[in-house]
Motif scaffolding. Structure first.
Motif, PDB file in Angstrom:
ATOM      1  N   GLU A 583       0.839  -1.191   0.000  1.00  0.00           N
ATOM      2  CA  GLU A 583       0.000   0.000   0.000  1.00  0.00           C
ATOM      3  C   GLU A 583       0.883   1.254   0.000  1.00  0.00           C
ATOM      4  OE1 GLU A 583      -3.078   0.109  -0.445  1.00  0.00           O
ATOM      5  OE2 GLU A 583      -3.947  -1.810   0.174  1.00  0.00           O
ATOM      6  N   SER A 584       0.390   2.314  -0.616  1.00  0.00           N
ATOM      7  CA  SER A 584       1.168   3.544  -0.735  1.00  0.00           C
ATOM      8  C   SER A 584       1.471   4.168   0.614  1.00  0.00           C
ATOM      9  CB  SER A 584       0.432   4.545  -1.626  1.00  0.00           C
ATOM     10  OG  SER A 584      -0.868   4.819  -1.083  1.00  0.00           O
ATOM     11  N   PHE A 585       0.552   3.998   1.582  1.00  0.00           N
ATOM     12  CA  PHE A 585       0.772   4.625   2.890  1.00  0.00           C
ATOM     13  C   PHE A 585       1.877   3.933   3.702  1.00  0.00           C
ATOM     14  CE2 PHE A 585      -2.812   1.665   3.515  1.00  0.00           C
ATOM     15  CZ  PHE A 585      -2.352   0.906   4.575  1.00  0.00           C
ATOM     16  N   LEU A 586       2.337   2.760   3.226  1.00  0.00           N
ATOM     17  CA  LEU A 586       3.452   2.092   3.901  1.00  0.00           C
ATOM     18  C   LEU A 586       4.703   2.058   3.026  1.00  0.00           C
ATOM     19  CD1 LEU A 586       1.748  -0.966   5.669  1.00  0.00           C
ATOM     20  CD2 LEU A 586       2.718   1.061   6.744  1.00  0.00           C
ATOM     21  N   PHE A 590       9.138   1.503   7.966  1.00  0.00           N
ATOM     22  CA  PHE A 590      10.252   0.645   8.369  1.00  0.00           C
ATOM     23  C   PHE A 590       9.932  -0.827   8.178  1.00  0.00           C
ATOM     24  CE2 PHE A 590       7.737   1.947  12.043  1.00  0.00           C
ATOM     25  CZ  PHE A 590       7.345   0.723  12.566  1.00  0.00           C
ATOM     26  N   PHE A 591       8.730  -1.145   7.714  1.00  0.00           N
ATOM     27  CA  PHE A 591       8.387  -2.539   7.420  1.00  0.00           C
ATOM     28  C   PHE A 591       8.952  -2.934   6.056  1.00  0.00           C
ATOM     29  CE2 PHE A 591       4.894  -1.543  10.379  1.00  0.00           C
ATOM     30  CZ  PHE A 591       4.962  -2.642  11.221  1.00  0.00           C
ATOM     31  N   SER A 592       9.543  -4.112   5.983  1.00  0.00           N
ATOM     32  CA  SER A 592       9.906  -4.677   4.683  1.00  0.00           C
ATOM     33  C   SER A 592       8.900  -5.746   4.263  1.00  0.00           C
ATOM     34  CB  SER A 592      11.312  -5.275   4.730  1.00  0.00           C
ATOM     35  OG  SER A 592      11.466  -6.164   5.818  1.00  0.00           O
ATOM     36  N   ASN A 593       8.048  -6.138   5.184  1.00  0.00           N
ATOM     37  CA  ASN A 593       6.946  -7.058   4.878  1.00  0.00           C
ATOM     38  C   ASN A 593       5.859  -6.855   5.915  1.00  0.00           C
ATOM     39  OD1 ASN A 593       5.432  -9.214   3.763  1.00  0.00           O
ATOM     40  ND2 ASN A 593       6.250 -10.609   5.296  1.00  0.00           N
TER      41      ASN A 593
END
Length: 965
Positions: A583-586, A590-593
């Motif tokens: 999603e664009s908001f993520l 800092f998440f890679s998954n």
């Protein structure tokens, strides 16, 4: 002649030039992203089978001619080609292939990628397996997967282990998962008679990976056999374009029990002479530790010879293996096997043919496990042999006395030889008339024959005793045929990938068994058991915009074990996924998954033991055991007629059905160097297949297998994986998983009576005594005991229990449901270290909230175990010294003991020595090094929760050597 001489002269002149044209090139292959060397990269001369592979430091060396092309290929990386134009050094940096990085995971009749999986699916690969001289495949994954508990059945040779996925879903039917080997579902009853562990037929060194399907949305496509989860085992098959590789592995081991039952020593036993009931005249002059006498140091060896090679359109792998393992009671297990796989690709790789075959001979020499209880009971002041050199016995006036345990081991003989073939042939064809459509057919057979013989010597304490001789044989045949169509496509107009599957499966099981037993009478018996399943299945999966995942499956099963009215079962499953990291908001988070998953499904259970529980079956008398006389012949000879015994049945018997809900979150940080999963589930099983008492006259039996009651379970699974360090000369990765679980019976009777219960959990001491209870509101392994009363000093008062109902007397009504054998939580913790050519890994396992009933102490921790025996004096459990009990207090909660533990299960250290044309790896492994626990019995890890005559686990030390050419 002159022409010939000229030709020879030219050849002699050209030969050195030709030899000189063969030049050696060498170099190092690294990961383009981090410059780390990559071991095991295939370096092949294009269009030939000549090649090599990089060593541990990523280095290679190869002879080739100018103009030839080197192909560098490695799993998960894009292949790279370099033309040789005389370079002496060719260093190559290859980069990860995004298309391959998403790990492929089997899901049953197909596959998906890890990021697109919506069910609770966990893969444990070869590099993650436990190490050591392992002969039972299930031990490879012990402690490796959240929600999966593997409990060893003891220290016997070839011993397997109990596998529980999310605790199991049934009461009386099986709680074992369905196991599928290379596409062939194995008979849940074992697959072979006479075997201690049916999975031993699979060489652990031949296994590529385990895929565990845990929730119903993932397992529903297996329908009627999937209530307890599914384990997919894939064996190694080699790779295309792989140079010839020959590998020899040797593991030699020693094993010894780590603990024994705490009984009175000879000096403690002699101290009982002060008791007036003790007969001092029976005391001997020896100081014999009978358990030390029966347990020996076992040895073992495992040999593996593997040959593999890959061509452009085909590859093969053949493994020859021999395993030998001795148990602590001098029992023996041996396996000799050949495992072969052949893969051929045709029609521009559109047609793939795969054959996988295993031919195995298992041999067991069983020991008399009764020697364990005899060693606990036998007088420690007696010598092993008497003055005449014979085994010391209590004598023929003591018919019920224990037999000298060494006599039992020496005279007992029980051997089984099992010959088994497991084979699969698979066709995978991409149909030419529609892109994305493929046809898959899988035909498999699991065929086993066993032959055995047994001899049990007559009881030397009984002058009228008989020896027993028995021969037996059997046949197990499991045949399977399934096929399906699969269609994969991407519809660009709606930005959606689709994956559709539909197919049919048929499987038949046939078991034949025979034995001929001679004691004081002769008994001969032949049994034939046959049942079949026919199924239709379908699955549809959608990936919308690489963000939203939808998957639905359906299976229709028909089983011959149920009547026509109840024969068909329907098992749907639905799961959803949201790839939040896309999603664009993520986008800059800092998440890679980050993926959210949810699932629901219905699965079944048809492993009920009986094939004809819905029919009125009549069993004829056997061996003239129930014949009746109806008259005489003219000469006066009696005429006997065989009788028929009607069996109990329930014509409405039907599927046991389990509904399960699952909610999970997958996450990753720091470019997925830290990943994890949080998985929660709720499961309810209805129409439980259970054996329950029925009113007199209501059926042809007083215990009937029928559908009754329900059980629920819920749990939370957390799994974390971390790559702590990843440098050229040092690496450290870790895995930690913890599972919380709770199981409860919600109904157990046809009228939902909350006070109805069924005693279970048989124990030693008396006749027919049981220590556990099945009752609504409680875990199925709950104990049923009196609450012990203690004096002011905290010592138990013999025979004094809490009057629960206040009627001033202690009766069965005062027994309470108390504690349970099932743990509240269990963990696995693994660490892998690498420093240059040195590697170290270890695994801890732990269990918390579980209790064990110490039946060894409750049965023999009293004075009467010594003095109040018919014509002999036995030994007592050492708890007598603490309690001072005179008689048995079998149902006291004193013997329900907390059994939390943390066990260092496996430690392995290895060193790899690369040579020019060979790689040598040496390793030293130890298993079951120590256990931290408050439990003072033999072992806190007993799946039933009842310690009695348990074959102690061993500590194994293993030296390994592995040569790769």
């Amino acid at each position: 002649m002159k022409t010939v001489l000229n030709a020879l002269l030219i050849c002699l002149v050209m030969l050195p030039a030709t030899l000189m044209a063969q030049t050696t090139a060498s170099g190092t292959v690294t990961d383009k992203a981090n410059a780390m060397p990559l071991p095991g990269v295939n370096v092949i001369i294009k269009g030939t089978s000549r090649g090599t592979a990089t060593d541990f430091d990523g280095k290679y060396s190869i002879e080739l001619s100018e103009g030839e092309v080197l192909v560098f290929s490695y799993v998960g990386y894009t292949a790279q080609e370099i033309k040789f134009v005389g370079q002496a050094i060719i260093d190559v940096a290859i980069e990860e292939d995004a298309a391959q990085l998403d790990e492929v995971v089997l899901i049953g009749y197909g596959s998906t990628t890890k990021q697109d999986a919506t069910g609770a699916v966990e893969k444990v690969g070869d590099e993650e397996f436990n190490r050591g001289a392992i002969v039972a495949p299930q031990q490879l994954i012990s402690g490796k997967a959240a929600g999966v508990r593997v409990t060893s059945s003891g220290g016997g040779a070839g011993e397997g282990g109990e596998i529980r996925i999310r605790g199991g879903a049934s009461l009386s039917a099986t709680n074992d998962p369905l196991i599928v080997i290379d596409g062939l579902p194995i008979d849940q009853r074992g697959g072979a008679q006479g075997s201690r562990n049916a999975l031993n037929a699979i060489n652990p060194a031949d296994i590529e990976d385990f895929v565990v399907l845990k929730d119903a949305s993932a397992t529903a496509i297996y329908g009627s056999r999937a209530s307890n989860g599914v384990i997919l085992i894939t064996t190694k098959k080699g790779n295309a374009n792989q140079p010839l590789e020959i590998e020899y592995g040797l593991q030699v081991s020693t094993r010894r029990v780590t603990n024994t039952v705490d009984v009175l020593t000879a000096s403690e036993y002699r101290a009982l002479a002060s008791n007036p009931s003790f007969d001092s005249s029976t005391l001997g002059d020896a100081n014999t530790d009978w358990q030390d006498k029966i347990y020996t140091t076992g040895t073992g060896a495992i040999h593996n010879v593997t040959v593999s090679k890959g061509y452009e359109h085909s590859n093969f792998r053949v493994n020859f293996n021999h395993a030998s393992q001795e148990g602590a009671l001098d029992d023996l297990y041996e396996r000799n096997g050949v495992n072969a796989s052949f893969v051929q690709r045709l029609l521009d790789n559109d047609l793939k043919l795969t054959f996988v075959g295993k031919a195995i001979q298992d041999e067991y020499a069983y020991a008399d496990s009764g020697a364990i209880s005899a060693a606990i009971q036998f007088d420690p002041t007696q010598s092993v042999r008497d003055d005449n050199g014979n085994y010391t016995q209590y004598g023929t006036t003591a018919n019920l006395a224990p037999v000298n345990p060494l006599f039992l081991l020496d005279t007992y003989e029980d051997r089984q030889t099992i010959q088994r073939v497991i084979a699969n042939f698979n066709i995978d064809y991409k149909l030419p008339f529609l892109e994305g459509l493929s046809f898959n057919l899988n035909a498999g057979i699991d065929y086993a024959e066993n032959d055995g013989h047994k001899f049990i010597a007559a009881n030397p304490n009984n002058s009228g005793g008989f020896s027993t001789q028995e021969v037996s044989n059997g046949l197990n045949r499991n045949t399977s045929l399934d096929f399906y169509l699969n269609y994969k496509n991407e519809i660009e107009s709606i930005n959606t990938k689709i994956d559709l599957t539909a197919g049919h499966a048929f499987q038949e099981f046939y078991i034949e068994s025979f034995f001929d037993r001679t004691t004081n009478t002769n008994t001969t018996q032949t049994d034939i058991n046959r049942n079949a399943l026919e199924s239709y299945f379908a699955r549809a999966s959608f990936d919308i915009a690489d963000k939203y995942l939808i998957s639905a499956s359906f299976r229709r099963d028909g089983s011959s074990r149920f009547s026509e009215d109840n024969r068909i079962g329907y098992f749907p499953g639905v799961s959803l996924g949201w790839k939040m990291m896309n999603e664009s908001f993520l986008e800059d988070s800092f998440f890679s998954n980050l993926k959210l998953r949810a699932g629901w499904g219905v699965t079944g259970q048809q492993e009920i033991g009986s094939n004809y529980g819905y029919l009125g079956v009549y069993t004829p008398s056997r061996n003239n055991a129930a014949n009746i006389q109806i008259g005489t012949t003219p000469t006066g000879e009696p005429i006997f007629v065989s009788t028929l015994r009607p069996e109990g049945f329930d014509e409405n018997l039907k599927w046991e059905e389990t509904t399960q809900y699952n909610l999970a979150l997958d996450f990753g940080f720091f470019n997925n160097r830290l990943t994890g999963t949080i998985d929660g589930y709720y499961r309810e099983t209805e129409d439980l297949l259970s054996s329950v008492p029925v009113p007199a006259g209501a059926n042809l039996t007083d215990i009937l297998l029928t559908n009754v009651g329900a059980v629920t379970s819920k749990g939370l699974e957390l799994s974390f994986n971390g790559i702590i360090f990843q440098k050229e000369n040092f690496g450290w990765d870790t895995n930690f998983n913890i599972t919380f679980q709770k199981q409860e019976i919600t109904s157990l009777s046809l009228n939902d009576d909350p006070d109805y219960f069924i005693p279970t959990g048989g124990i030693s001491g008396g006749v027919g005594n049981q220590i556990q209870i099945l009752k609504p509101g409680y875990d199925p392994t709950t104990f049923f005991v009196f609450r012990q009363v203690y004096d002011s000093d905290g010592n138990p008062i013999e025979g004094a229990y809490v009057d629960i109902n206040g009627d001033n007397q202690i009766t069965e009504a005062d027994r309470q449901a108390y504690k349970k054998a099932t743990p509240d939580a269990f963990i696995g913790f693994t660490n892998n270290f690498r420093y240059k050519n040195l590697d170290l890994n270890f695994t801890f396992r732990g269990s918390f909230g579980n209790y064990v009933y110490n039946n060894s102490a409750s049965d023999r921790g009293n004075l009467n175990a010594v003095v109040n025996q018919p014509s002999y004096q036995g030994n007592a459990h050492a708890s007598l010294l603490d309690t001072g009990f005179t008689g048995q207090n079998l149902f006291s909660d004193l013997y329900i003991q907390r059994a939390d533990f943390v066990r260092l299960d496996n430690v392995s250290i290895g060193y790899t020595i690369p040579f020019q044309k060979m790689t040598l790896r040496t390793s030293l492994t130890a298993t079951n090094l120590f256990v931290i626990t408050e439990y003072d019995g033999l072992d806190p890890e007993i799946s039933s929760g009842i310690e009695n005559n348990f074959y102690p686990r061993t500590r194994d030390i293993v030296l390994g050597l592995n040569f790769s050419f």
